[in-house]
Design an enzyme around this catalytic site. Structure first.
Site, PDB file in Angstrom:
ATOM      1  N   TRP A  22      38.398  40.046  40.175  1.00  0.00           N
ATOM      2  CA  TRP A  22      39.617  39.360  40.612  1.00  0.00           C
ATOM      3  C   TRP A  22      40.386  38.844  39.398  1.00  0.00           C
ATOM      4  O   TRP A  22      41.622  38.897  39.362  1.00  0.00           O
ATOM      5  CB  TRP A  22      39.245  38.185  41.529  1.00  0.00           C
ATOM      6  CG  TRP A  22      40.426  37.322  41.904  1.00  0.00           C
ATOM      7  CD1 TRP A  22      41.273  37.497  42.948  1.00  0.00           C
ATOM      8  CD2 TRP A  22      40.891  36.149  41.211  1.00  0.00           C
ATOM      9  NE1 TRP A  22      42.231  36.520  42.959  1.00  0.00           N
ATOM     10  CE2 TRP A  22      42.017  35.671  41.895  1.00  0.00           C
ATOM     11  CE3 TRP A  22      40.452  35.454  40.091  1.00  0.00           C
ATOM     12  CZ2 TRP A  22      42.708  34.543  41.502  1.00  0.00           C
ATOM     13  CZ3 TRP A  22      41.159  34.325  39.685  1.00  0.00           C
ATOM     14  CH2 TRP A  22      42.278  33.880  40.395  1.00  0.00           C
ATOM     15  N   HIS A  23      39.630  38.355  38.404  1.00  0.00           N
ATOM     16  CA  HIS A  23      40.296  37.778  37.229  1.00  0.00           C
ATOM     17  C   HIS A  23      41.085  38.812  36.446  1.00  0.00           C
ATOM     18  O   HIS A  23      42.194  38.543  35.981  1.00  0.00           O
ATOM     19  CB  HIS A  23      39.271  37.112  36.309  1.00  0.00           C
ATOM     20  CG  HIS A  23      38.832  35.771  36.796  1.00  0.00           C
ATOM     21  ND1 HIS A  23      37.839  35.613  37.711  1.00  0.00           N
ATOM     22  CD2 HIS A  23      39.293  34.524  36.514  1.00  0.00           C
ATOM     23  CE1 HIS A  23      37.681  34.326  37.971  1.00  0.00           C
ATOM     24  NE2 HIS A  23      38.550  33.643  37.269  1.00  0.00           N
ATOM     25  N   GLY A  24      40.507  39.975  36.250  1.00  0.00           N
ATOM     26  CA  GLY A  24      41.234  40.960  35.449  1.00  0.00           C
ATOM     27  C   GLY A  24      40.679  42.351  35.648  1.00  0.00           C
ATOM     28  O   GLY A  24      39.497  42.530  35.941  1.00  0.00           O
TER      29      GLY A  24
END
Lengths: 478, 322
Positions: A321-323
Site C-alpha cells: 500500500w505504501h509504495g
C-alpha cells in the site's frame, strides 16, 4: 497545498474565520470549496480523478443500501474494483509492468511492456482507502448510505486529512458534517497547540534531519557504514516527526473547527512489542488493515498456520500500500514476520524479558525495516544493511565521511551535525514526557510562565531553525 | 472570547519582539550588510565589492592582510570599506548598488573586481553562492521584514534556492561552443581527487572555457548595477581579476588564452559601453603570485595581493581626484 507553506498560513485562518462567521447551513459549501482549493494546489485537473472515485462510491453506497443478497455483494465488488482500478493504474501499473518485463527478459520471451509516464495523484492511497471504508461499512450495515453528494464528497475530501490521513471511518466523520460546531476558545486553543507541536516536529526536527538522510540515501555508495547507520537512525526520527507532525497539524486544524479526527500516533518508539508498535504507529491504517483485511481473512480464529499466514500477508499488503516497490513489500514482511516470530517466542519460551530488552528489540526491528522503506531499491537496501552491520564492529570512525553529507548545505558541518543529534534528544525528551504524562496535559498543568515560554520557544524555533529547501511530507507520495 | 484574543495578541507581540531581539543580537542577518551599513554611516569614500580573492591568505603567508588592507597601507588618503562575499555575484552587487543609491551617505567611488571563473557554471549556478538572503534584505523596504527572513524562506515565501542542487548538477558545461558534459561529471567524480595533468586540464576547462555572452545573467546584472551607479552619480571602477594564465596555457594550450582573452574583452566592452572604466588585469600576474598551482584558482598569495594592491592604487586611487 503543503501545511508548511505560506499559502496554508493564509488559507487556514481565512477558512477557519469564515467557517465560524457563516451560518451552519452554508458551512459544508465553504469546507468543500476550501478542500477543492487545497487539493488543486498540487495538480489542479487531478481533482477530476478524485471526483470520479467519489462519484462511483457515492452511487455504490446508495445501491448497496437499497439492494439485498448477491446484488448487494455485486455492487460492493464493482465499487471496490473500480476504486482500486484507479489506484492500480496510477500507482501499480508500472510496478507490475516492470516485473512482467523482468520475467519476460529472464525467460527470453519476446514481450515488451509499455510503462506509463504519469505523476501519482497526491494522497491517492489515503482517499481510496477512506472511500473503500465507506462502501464496506455501508455493506456491513454499520453505516447508512449518504444521500447528500456534497457531504459525501466532503467526507472524502475534508482538507485537513485529505492527502495523508488519518484515514477516517464514516461512522466517525460523516455525522460531524451535520453537527453545528460552536466557537469554543478552549477547543480552539487546544487545536492550535496541537498544530504548533506538529509544525515543530515537521519543520524543525524532520526537515533538518531530512537534509542528512536525503543526501546519504541519494548516494549510498559514497558513504561508510557509520554514516549509513547514522542516516538510518536520523530517518527513523525524521519519518516519525514528519508523519506524526502532519497528523498533529491535521487533527489540530480539524479540532479548531470542531471536528474530532482519530488519533494516528501514540509514542510508537516506546512500544514493548511489534504488536504494540502497530497499535501506536499509523493507527488509522493499521486498524483499517485489521478491520478490512486481517479479520475478513479469518483473523486469529483460524489454524495456527493460517493465523501466521494472515499476519504476514496483511503486513506485506500494508507494505505494498505504501509504495509500488519491492522495498516496501520487504518492509511489510519484516514487520509481519517479526510479529509472527514474537508470537511464537511468547508461546514457547516463557522468559520474562526486561522492558529495556523488549523496547530495544522493537527498535532494532523497526530500525532495520526503515532501511528498506527509505532505500531507492533492494540492491541499495541490502548494501546499506551489510555496510551498517559491519560498521557496528568497526571502531575506526571516519569523521570526514560522517560530515560529508552536509557539505552542500552548510560550511559549519560539525556544528550542524551536533545540532541534528540535539534534535533527536529533544524528540526523545518530548516522547518520554508524552508517554508518561501526555505532553499537552503536562504543559497545561504547568505554571503559566513555563507554559507560555514553551509555546514561545516552539514558535521561535519554527521561525529560525527550519530549512529553506522544500521538503514535502513523506507520506504525501503515497 | 475577548480574553482569548487579548492573549493571542499579547503572544504575537512577544514573539515578534523576541524575534527581533534574537536576530539583532544573536543571529546577525548578514555580516556583509552589517559592514556596508557601518561604512555608509561612517561616510567611507570608497567601497570595495570584493570576493574571496580580497580576503584570502595562504598558509605560508607572513603578512595575511587582505588586498584592501594592503591598499590602505600604501595609500591612507582614502577610507576604504571592504564588503567581500565568498564568491563574485553581480546579482548581489546590483542589490548593494541599489541599496547604496538610496542612502544619504553615498561613497565617492565603488571598486568592483570581476573574476572570470565566477561566470562558469561551477560558480554561477552553485546553490550555495546565490546570496538570495542578502538580495532580499537589501531590496526589502518593509520595516522588520528582514528579521523574519528565515521564516519567510522556510515557508518558501522567499525562494532562497532558485537553483536546486539537482538543477545545478544538470547544468551543461561548455568548451567553446561544444558541450562536454554536465556539472555533475566534474562535481561527483572521484577521479578528480587525484592531481594529474589531465585532471588539472579538465578543471581549467570546467572553470574558464565557456564563452561569456550577452545573455549571461551575470552580464545582465552587471549592466543593471552600472546603470544604477550612473543614475545616482556614483563613480565605479571595474577590473578583471588576475588569473593563473600561465598554468592554464600550460595545461589547456593556446585555446585557453584565446577564450579567456575573449571573455575578459567581452566583459570590459560591456563595462566601457556603460561609461565606466575597466582594467583588464587577467593576464598581468605570473604563476608565482597564486596560491594553489594544483587546481585553477584566482586566490593570491601575500606577494600577489601586494602587487594587486599596488596596481589598484596606481590605476584607480591615484585617478580619483582627477
Amino acid at each position: 497545498m503543503l501545511f508548511n507553506s505560506f499559502s496554508f498560513f493564509v488559507f487556514f485562518p481565512v477558512v477557519t474565520s469564515l467557517y465560524f462567521l457563516l451560518p451552519h447551513k452554508y458551512r459544508w459549501a465553504l469546507l468543500l470549496g476550501a478542500s477543492c482549493l487545497f487539493y488543486m494546489a498540487f495538480i489542479p485537473y487531478y481533482i477530476l480523478i478524485l471526483f470520479l472515485t467519489i462519484g462511483i462510491d457515492y452511487f455504490a453506497g446508495i445501491k448497496i443500501e437499497q439492494s439485498t443478497g448477491s446484488r448487494k455483494k455485486w455492487y460492493l465488488i464493482i465499487s471496490i474494483v473500480s476504486t482500486c482500478l484507479v489506484l492500480i493504474i496510477f500507482k501499480y501499473y508500472n510496478f507490475f509492468g516492470a516485473n512482467i518485463q523482468a520475467i519476460a527478459d529472464f525467460f527470453h520471451w519476446n514481450y515488451s511492456v509499455k510503462l506509463l509516464s504519469i505523476i501519482l495523484p497526491i494522497g491517492l492511497s489515503f482517499h481510496t482507502f477512506q472511500s473503500l471504508s465507506y462502501v464496506i461499512e455501508v455493506y456491513r450495515g454499520n453505516q447508512k448510505a449518504e444521500y447528500n453528494f456534497s457531504i459525501y464528497s466532503l467526507y472524502v475530501m475534508f482538507y485537513p486529512q485529505l492527502v495523508a490521513g488519518p484515514i477516517e471511518r464514516p461512522q466517525n466523520l460523516l455525522h460531524q458534517f451535520y453537527e453545528k460546531h460552536l466557537l469554543d476558545f478552549n477547543r480552539i486553543s487546544e487545536g492550535l497547540k496541537m498544530m504548533l507541536f506538529g509544525f515543530f516536529k515537521k519543520m524543525v526536527i524532520a526537515d533538518n534531519l531530512a537534509m542528512y538522510v536525503n543526501e546519504v540515501y541519494g548516494k549510498v555508495n559514497l558513504y561508510d557504514g557509520h554514516t549509513l547507520l547514522l542516516a538510518t537512525f536520523f530517518f527513523s526520527i525524521q519519518i516519525y516527526c514528519d508523519f506524526s507532525g502532519y497528523s498533529d497539524i491535521a487533527i489540530g486544524s480539524a479540532k479548531v473547527m470542531g471536528f474530532k479526527l482519530m488519533d494516528n500516533f501514540k509514542n510508537p518508539y516506546m512500544s514493548l512489542s511489534i504488536g504494540e508498535f502497530w497499535k501506536r504507529w499509523h493507527i488509522s491504517l493499521s486498524t483499517w488493515f485489521r478491520d478490512y483485511v486481517y479479520i475478513p481473512l479469518g483473523g486469529n480464529r483460524v489454524s495456527t498456520f493460517r493465523l501466521y499466514f494472515n499476519l504476514v500477508f496483511t503486513f506485506a499488503l500494508s507494505g505494498f500500500w505504501h509504495g509500488a516497490n519491492w522495498t516496501f513489500i520487504i518492509w511489510g514482511l519484516i514487520h509481519g514476520l517479526s510479529l509472527a516470530g514474537s508470537n511464537l517466542i511468547e508461546k514457547f519460551v516463557k522468559i520474562n524479558f526486561s522492558t529495556y530488552i523488549k523496547r530495544i528489540s522493537v527498535l532494532v526491528v523497526v530500525f532495520v525495516s526503515w532501511i528498506f522503506f527509505r532505500a531507492n531499491n533492494l540492491n541499495e537496501a541490502f548494501y546499506i544493511v551489510k555496510k551498517s552491520f559491519i560498521s557496528i564492529f568497526a571502531f575506526n570512525l571516519n569523521i570526514n565521511n560522517i560530515l560529508l553529507p552536509l557539505y552542500n548545505y552548510t560550511s559549519r558541518t560539525g556544528i550542524y551535525l551536533v545540532f541534528l543529534i540535539c534534535l533527536t534528544l529533544v524528540l526523545s525528551a518530548i516522547e518520554v514526557v508524552d508517554y508518561k504524562y501526555g505532553l499537552l496535559k503536562r504543559i497545561n498543568k504547568s505554571r503559566p510562565w513555563i507554559r507560555y515560554a514553551i509555546y514561545v520557544i516552539a514558535v521561535l524555533s519554527i521561525m529560525n531553525l527550519g530549512v529553506t529547501q522544500e521538503i514535502k511530507f513523506i507520506y504525501f507520495q503515497f | 472570547m475577548n480574553n482569548f484574543f487579548y492573549k493571542l495578541i499579547a503572544f504575537v507581540f512577544v514573539v515578534v519582539l523576541l524575534q527581533v531581539v534574537l536576530v539583532y543580537y544573536f543571529l546577525p542577518l548578514s555580516p556583509q550588510i552589517k559592514l556596508l551599513d557601518e561604512y555608509l554611516q561612517k561616510k567611507y569614500q570608497i567601497i570595495y565589492f570584493g570576493d574571496s580573492i580580497i580576503q584570502f591568505s595562504d598558509e605560508k603567508d607572513i603578512d595575511r592582510s587582505s588586498v584592501v588592507d594592503m591598499i590602505n597601507k600604501i595609500n591612507s588618503q582614502y577610507s576604504i570599506g571592504d564588503v567581500s562575499f565568498p564568491a563574485y555575484d553581480s546579482g548581489v552587487y546590483e542589490a548593494m548598488m541599489d541599496y547604496i543609491s538610496r542612502s544619504k551617505n553615498r561613497p565617492q567611488v565603488i571598486i568592483i573586481p570581476i573574476g572570470l571563473r565566477s561566470f562558469s557554471p561551477e560558480w554561477d549556478r552553485r546553490p550555495f553562492y546565490q546570496f538570495e538572503k542578502e538580495k532580499f534584505i537589501l531590496s526589502n523596504r518593509i520595516p522588520l521584514a528582514p528579521y523574519f527572513f528565515k521564516f519567510f524562506a522556510t515557508l518558501r515565501l522567499v525562494d532562497v534556492n532558485p537553483i536546486s542542487q539537482q538543477q545545478f548538477l544538470e547544468t551543461p558545461v561548455y568548451y567553446g561552443d561544444d558541450q562536454i558534459g554536465t556539472v555533475s561529471y566534474f562535481e561527483n567524480n572521484e577521479r578528480f581527487a587525484n592531481i594529474t595533468k589531465e585532471n588539472i586540464r579538465d578543471k581549467y576547462i570546467y572553470s574558464y572555457m565557456a564563452p561569456i555572452t550577452i545573455n549571461h545573467r551575470k552580464i545582465e546584472s552587471l549592466e543593471n548595477l552600472l546603470s544604477i551607479a550612473n543614475k545616482s552619480g556614483i563613480k565605479v571602477y571595474v577590473y578583471i581579476t588576475p588569473l593563473d594564465y600561465k598554468n592554464g596555457k600550460e595545461f589547456v594550450g593556446s585555446d585557453f588564452m584565446n577564450q579567456t582573452k575573449a571573455n575578459a574583452d567581452f566583459i570590459c566592452n560591456v563595462v566601457i559601453k556603460n561609461n565606466v572604466e575597466c582594467f583588464n588585469l587577467a593576464f598581468d600576474f605570473d604563476s608565482k603570485y597564486f596560491s594553489h598551482p594544483e587546481y585553477p584558482s584566482e586566490h593570491l598569495n601575500q606577494h600577489g595581493r601586494g602587487l594587486l594592491a599596488e596596481k589598484i592604487n596606481k590605476l584607480i586611487l591615484n585617478k580619483i581626484d582627477d
